[in-house]
Scaffold this active site. Structure first.
Site, mmCIF file in Angstrom:
data_model
loop_
_atom_site.group_PDB
_atom_site.id
_atom_site.type_symbol
_atom_site.label_atom_id
_atom_site.label_comp_id
_atom_site.label_asym_id
_atom_site.label_seq_id
_atom_site.Cartn_x
_atom_site.Cartn_y
_atom_site.Cartn_z
ATOM 1 N N HIS A 1 7.550 3.179 3.655
ATOM 2 C CA HIS A 1 8.355 4.437 2.858
ATOM 3 C C HIS A 1 7.391 5.671 3.142
ATOM 4 O O HIS A 1 6.107 5.492 3.614
ATOM 5 C CB HIS A 1 8.443 4.237 1.558
ATOM 6 C CG HIS A 1 7.304 4.033 0.732
ATOM 7 N ND1 HIS A 1 6.447 2.778 0.654
ATOM 8 C CD2 HIS A 1 6.560 4.962 -0.206
ATOM 9 C CE1 HIS A 1 5.275 3.158 -0.372
ATOM 10 N NE2 HIS A 1 5.558 4.367 -0.662
ATOM 11 N N TYR B 1 -0.028 11.348 -8.368
ATOM 12 C CA TYR B 1 0.564 9.997 -7.906
ATOM 13 C C TYR B 1 0.225 9.815 -6.367
ATOM 14 O O TYR B 1 -0.224 8.855 -6.020
ATOM 15 C CB TYR B 1 1.875 9.666 -8.393
ATOM 16 C CG TYR B 1 2.918 8.666 -7.641
ATOM 17 C CD1 TYR B 1 3.278 8.883 -6.445
ATOM 18 C CD2 TYR B 1 2.585 7.564 -8.302
ATOM 19 C CE1 TYR B 1 3.874 7.852 -6.040
ATOM 20 C CE2 TYR B 1 3.399 6.181 -7.896
ATOM 21 C CZ TYR B 1 3.960 6.528 -6.446
ATOM 22 O OH TYR B 1 4.533 5.311 -5.878
ATOM 23 N N HIS C 1 6.563 9.543 1.115
ATOM 24 C CA HIS C 1 6.873 10.393 -0.242
ATOM 25 C C HIS C 1 6.649 11.717 0.362
ATOM 26 O O HIS C 1 5.540 12.045 0.966
ATOM 27 C CB HIS C 1 5.601 10.034 -1.015
ATOM 28 C CG HIS C 1 5.801 8.819 -2.035
ATOM 29 N ND1 HIS C 1 6.594 8.773 -3.202
ATOM 30 C CD2 HIS C 1 5.362 7.437 -1.692
ATOM 31 C CE1 HIS C 1 6.570 7.649 -3.741
ATOM 32 N NE2 HIS C 1 5.810 6.921 -2.863
#
Length: 145
Positions: free
Chosen positions: A61, A126, A63
């Site tokens: 993935h 994060y 981000h």
């Protein structure tokens, strides 16, 4: 005070946290594919005037924390990044064709949140602690995991 951005006749502060996953969430992105995905996403962002503030590419993935001007729907940027990267990745890395027949590298949906619900600091923290990835080499502030 927040650093507001300006375009003709508009002052804004639009921050989006976007996440795209590979189809079937297969962990197919090795270091070379991650670098190429990073380049393609950075190119797509530059073409439409999206400013990538931070990001990370993982094996299954990606981000992106980006500033998207008000005249560009967030979904349009996601579509452009997907449309630009999927065929090129499969063309440049032929072994992926066996895993992803039908030219679909990314899953259909994506995650999107604005930083109004969560502060910029929480999103940046994060991304910074997502993993021990390599720091960006000046490619639109997206690091590789």
């Amino acid at each position: 005070m927040k650093n507001y951005s300006r375009v003709r006749h508009t002052v804004f502060y639009h921050r989006y946290h976007l996440v795209r996953i590979t189809k079937y969430r297969y962990r197919v992105m090795n270091y070379e594919i991650k670098k190429r995905v990073r380049e393609l996403v950075a190119q797509a962002a530059e073409e439409v005037g999206v400013k990538i503030l931070k990001g990370v590419v993982s094996s299954d993935h990606i981000h992106i924390f980006a500033e998207i001007p008000p005249h560009i729907p967030g979904s349009d940027f996601v579509k452009r990044a997907k449309g630009k990267s999927s065929p090129k990745i499969q063309q440049e890395f032929p072994p992926l064709r066996k895993t992803y027949w039908g030219r679909h590298f990314w899953a259909r949906g994506y995650f999107s949140a604005t930083s109004g619900n969560v502060t910029d600091d929480v999103i940046n923290d994060y991304i910074n602690h997502h993993s021990e990835g390599k720091e960006p080499q000046n490619v639109s502030r997206i690091r590789l995991e």
